[in-house]
Design an enzyme around this catalytic site. Structure first.
Site, PDB file in Angstrom:
ATOM      1  N   GLU A  40       0.883  -1.173   0.000  1.00 26.32           N
ATOM      2  CA  GLU A  40       0.000   0.000   0.000  1.00 26.32           C
ATOM      3  C   GLU A  40       0.916   1.217   0.000  1.00 26.32           C
ATOM      4  O   GLU A  40       1.252   1.766   1.039  1.00 26.32           O
ATOM      5  CB  GLU A  40      -0.929  -0.025   1.231  1.00 26.32           C
ATOM      6  CG  GLU A  40      -2.050   1.000   1.177  1.00 26.32           C
ATOM      7  CD  GLU A  40      -1.600   2.399   1.534  1.00 26.32           C
ATOM      8  OE1 GLU A  40      -1.267   3.172   0.594  1.00 26.32           O
ATOM      9  OE2 GLU A  40      -1.572   2.725   2.721  1.00 26.32           O
ATOM     10  N   GLU A  49       4.510  11.283  -1.102  1.00 25.33           N
ATOM     11  CA  GLU A  49       5.429  10.456  -0.309  1.00 25.33           C
ATOM     12  C   GLU A  49       6.353   9.602  -1.174  1.00 25.33           C
ATOM     13  O   GLU A  49       7.299   9.023  -0.669  1.00 25.33           O
ATOM     14  CB  GLU A  49       4.675   9.561   0.689  1.00 25.33           C
ATOM     15  CG  GLU A  49       3.940  10.352   1.769  1.00 25.33           C
ATOM     16  CD  GLU A  49       3.226   9.465   2.752  1.00 25.33           C
ATOM     17  OE1 GLU A  49       2.755   8.379   2.357  1.00 25.33           O
ATOM     18  OE2 GLU A  49       3.130   9.851   3.927  1.00 25.33           O
TER      19      GLU A  49
END
Length: 234
Positions: A40, A49
Site C-alpha cells: 500500500e 510520499e
C-alpha cells in the site's frame, strides 16, 4: 511496525510460516526471489510520499520473472471543479458593512490557495467530465525513475454554467480481474480524499466552454518524498 508484526506472528503461532525483515527494501537481502509484492504505497493524488519508487526497486531486486505486483496498475484523474463556499466567502470582502476590503480578501485567497489542498470534493462541484491525467498501465514494466516528472495536457469541456475554481485530482489502482480501488468523489470516502489545486481566481464558464490546462507533477529535489504540482491554464 516490525516489532509489533513479530509479536503478532508469535502470538498466533505463525513463526514457521511468516518471517519479518526489518529495514528498507533498498538495503535488505532475501534468500530467494519473490512470487508477489503487495504494498500500500499510494499517497494523496497517488504519488505523495513517493513510495512507489521504493516498490519498483524491490521489484527489480526481488521479484521473479513471472511474479506479480499488487496493485499492478494506477491512474491519476483530474476534474475541473468549482468552490462556491470559498468564492462567496471572498466576495464578502467587496462590501463589508460599507467598507471595501477586497485587498484583505485577495491576501486571504492567495494564502488559502497557495498550496494543494486535501479535501473531500462532492460530485456536485465537478464542472466537466473527469479526464485521465496519468496512466501507469503496467507497474511491472514501469522504470524506477518513471514518475519523477509527469506532464499532462488536459482539455475540459464544461457541462454546465459555473465558476471554475481549480482542478481536483484523485486516483484509482487496479489489482487485475477488474478489481479496482477508487478514490473519486462518487466512491465511498477514503483517507486519501481528493487533492485540489486552486487557480486563485474564479473565472465564469458556460456550458460547452473549453478550458485547457497543462499539469506538471515533479518530484521535489529538496524533499524527494513530496511533489511540486503546477497547473497552467491555456
Amino acid at each position: 511496525m516490525a516489532r509489533m508484526a513479530q509479536q503478532l506472528v508469535q502470538a498466533n503461532g505463525l513463526q514457521d510460516k511468516v518471517t519479518i525483515l526489518t529495514g528498507r527494501v533498498e538495503d535488505i537481502t532475501l534468500p530467494n526471489k519473490m512470487d508477489i509484492i503487495i504494498s500500500e504505497w499510494m499517497g494523496f493524488y497517488l504519488l505523495h510520499e513517493s513510495m512507489l519508487e521504493s516498490v519498483l526497486i524491490a521489484r527489480d531486486r526481488f521479484l521473479r520473472a513471472q511474479g506479480r505486483m499488487l496493485p499492478c496498475s494506477a491512474r491519476i484523474w483530474a476534474a475541473l471543479v468549482e468552490a462556491e463556499d470559498l468564492r462567496l466567502d471572498m466576495a464578502n470582502y467587496e462590501d463589508f458593512l460599507g467598507l471595501d476590503l477586497r485587498l484583505v480578501g485577495e491576501q486571504q485567497l492567495a494564502a488559502r490557495t497557495a498550496e494543494p489542498r486535501v479535501e473531500e470534493v462532492h460530485g456536485r462541484r465537478i464542472l466537466a467530465e473527469p479526464l485521465v491525467a496519468v496512466d501507469l498501465t503496467d507497474l511491472h514494466q514501469l522504470r524506477v525513475e518513471g514518475t519523477r516528472n509527469l506532464e499532462a495536457q488536459l482539455s475540459f469541456r464544461t457541462w454546465r454554467q459555473g465558476y471554475a475554481a481549480g482542478i481536483a485530482f484523485w486516483f484509482d489502482v487496479g489489482f487485475g480481474r477488474d478489481v479496482i480501488l477508487k478514490t473519486d468523489p462518487g466512491s465511498p470516502p477514503t483517507h486519501w480524499k481528493q487533492t485540489v489545486v486552486y487557480f486563485g481566481a474564479f473565472p465564469a464558464v458556460e456550458s460547452g466552454d473549453v478550458l485547457e490546462a497543462n499539469v506538471v507533477l515533479k518530484q521535489s529535489e529538496e524533499n524527494p518524498r513530496q511533489y511540486n504540482i503546477s497547473v497552467e491554464t491555456l
